[in-house]
Design a protein around this motif. Structure first.
Motif, PDB file in Angstrom:
ATOM      1  N   UNK A  96       0.573  -1.958   0.102  1.00 51.23           N
ATOM      2  CA  UNK A  96       0.264  -0.062  -0.682  1.00 51.23           C
ATOM      3  C   UNK A  96       1.030   1.703  -0.120  1.00 51.23           C
ATOM      4  N   UNK A  97       0.500   2.428  -0.683  1.00 54.16           N
ATOM      5  CA  UNK A  97       1.342   3.469  -0.800  1.00 54.16           C
ATOM      6  C   UNK A  97       0.116   4.467  -0.633  1.00 54.16           C
ATOM      7  N   UNK A  98       0.779   5.958   0.254  1.00 57.70           N
ATOM      8  CA  UNK A  98       0.563   6.855   0.806  1.00 57.70           C
ATOM      9  C   UNK A  98       1.149   8.446  -0.170  1.00 57.70           C
ATOM     10  N   UNK A  99       0.910   8.792  -0.198  1.00 64.97           N
ATOM     11  CA  UNK A  99       1.895   9.530  -1.330  1.00 64.97           C
ATOM     12  C   UNK A  99       1.138  11.434  -0.581  1.00 64.97           C
ATOM     13  N   UNK A 100       2.025  12.000  -0.048  1.00 67.83           N
ATOM     14  CA  UNK A 100       1.353  13.254   1.149  1.00 67.83           C
ATOM     15  C   UNK A 100       1.809  14.447   0.297  1.00 67.83           C
ATOM     16  N   UNK A 101       0.844  15.732   0.351  1.00 67.25           N
ATOM     17  CA  UNK A 101       1.579  16.377  -0.731  1.00 67.25           C
ATOM     18  C   UNK A 101       0.994  17.374  -0.203  1.00 67.25           C
ATOM     19  N   UNK A 102       1.045  19.241  -0.612  1.00 62.18           N
ATOM     20  CA  UNK A 102       0.508  20.255  -0.245  1.00 62.18           C
ATOM     21  C   UNK A 102      -0.743  20.567  -0.383  1.00 62.18           C
ATOM     22  N   UNK A 103      -0.885  20.116  -1.807  1.00 60.01           N
ATOM     23  CA  UNK A 103      -2.889  19.987  -2.383  1.00 60.01           C
ATOM     24  C   UNK A 103      -3.545  18.547  -2.363  1.00 60.01           C
ATOM     25  N   UNK A 104      -2.649  17.288  -2.572  1.00 57.50           N
ATOM     26  CA  UNK A 104      -3.525  16.296  -2.135  1.00 57.50           C
ATOM     27  C   UNK A 104      -3.071  14.843  -1.622  1.00 57.50           C
TER      28      UNK A 104
END
Ligand SMILES: [Zn+2]
Length: 329
Positions: free
Chosen positions: A9-17
């Motif tokens: 599983x992968x989660x990608x956390x950025x400033x917009x999404x």
């Protein structure tokens, strides 16, 4: 694809999404999900959005095949402590992200009353720059290169390193952050606290700001770096000069990196890289000015291949590597 082969599983956390997906050992993404990042809210609210993404992945029937969870986050991160302090998410400072997600998984597992152990997969945190390097090395433009630098040039400038054939995230998961090495000793102050950083000269906003300051007049009020690129392509000298300066800053940063650790390939992605040759041509040409010692001659500069999924693919690859998921390269 067998129903029993392991997934990550992968989660990608950025400033917009905040994006999430399940990733298989060929780098294919399923069970995609996404939420806007409530970047202006308090830390608990941002964590709640991460929980929503993780819960959506957990609801997928394939979750039972998940052997690890990779979280890529805007930096800085501290992978050794599981904490994050993303510049563009002020509510998170030394925020215990890994602990928060672990708790959520343990609680929801218990609540489900899943027979036997409520299995919480090991969680691996990584900076978004190293995550993109992992992705490009595994599936993209850095494939086949044992020593490469992968960069993102967009609203900021970030990067990650592959050294000796393997991702080198460094002890805290931030290695390769080329955006904040100084290439101009007395240059403009950078929000990071230093001066003359690559990011302060080569990011999209920096390119647009410099063009405007030099008298470029944006057509129909669009003062984005993409509009500057369009003008540069049409031959506007101010727009060209702004990309020249950005290319020069990137070349100096790349040359410094190559001289330190001997890379033979550079991959550049992100919104500004989509300007194409307007950016790549000056980077390649100016590299000859700064990468002068024989062992840094001939550095290849290539556009990134993976686009917006790179963060997810790379977080999964990094987690699979750390955890040692079977059947993953
Ligand atoms: Zn800086």
């Amino acid at each position: 694809m067998h129903r029993t082969t392991p997934l990550v599983a992968a989660v990608d956390i950025g400033g917009t999404k905040i994006a999430g997906a399940l990733v298989d050992s060929e780098g294919r993404l399923t069970a995609r999900t996404q939420r806007p990042t409530p970047a202006r809210e308090d830390g608990a609210t941002v964590l709640a959005a991460v929980h929503e993404v993780v819960d959506a992945l957990r609801a997928d029937p394939d979750w039972s095949r998940v052997r690890a969870l990779g979280i890529g986050s805007a930096g800085p991160v501290d992978a050794s402590r599981g904490t994050v302090s993303p510049v563009n998410i002020p509510g998170w400072r030394d925020f215990p992200l890994v602990l928060g997600v672990e708790k959520r998984l343990a609680e929801s597992g218990a609540a489900q009353g899943a027979g036997g152990a409520a299995e919480v997969p090991p969680i691996v945190l990584i900076g978004d720059g190293p995550a993109i390097a992992a992705a490009e090395h595994w599936q993209g433009a850095a494939r086949g290169s044992a020593n490469s630098l992968c960069m993102v040039v967009s609203t900021g400038v970030g990067g990650g390193l592959v050294l000796g054939g393997a991702l080198y995230p460094g002890p805290t998961g931030n290695a390769g952050h080329i955006g904040h090495i100084s290439v101009d000793l007395d240059g403009v102050e950078c929000p990071c606290g230093s001066r003359g950083c690559v990011e302060a000269l080569a990011s999209g906003p920096a390119i647009a700001r410099r063009a405007l300051a030099e008298g470029w007049v944006p057509p129909s009020g669009d003062a984005s770096s993409a509009a500057v690129a369009e003008a540069a392509r049409a031959g506007d000298p101010i727009a060209r000069a702004s990309f020249e300066r950005a290319g020069q800053a990137l070349a100096a940063g790349i040359a410094a990196t190559a001289t330190l650790v001997e890379i033979d390939r550079v991959v550049i992605g992100g919104g500004v890289a989509r300007s194409g040759e307007v950016l790549f041509e000056p980077v390649r040409r100016r590299l000859a000015d700064y990468a002068v010692l024989p062992f840094v001659h001939g550095i290849e500069v290539r556009p990134a291949e993976l686009g917006t999924d790179a963060g997810l693919v790379g977080a999964a690859a990094a987690a699979a590597h750390v955890v040692g998921v079977e059947a993953w390269g």
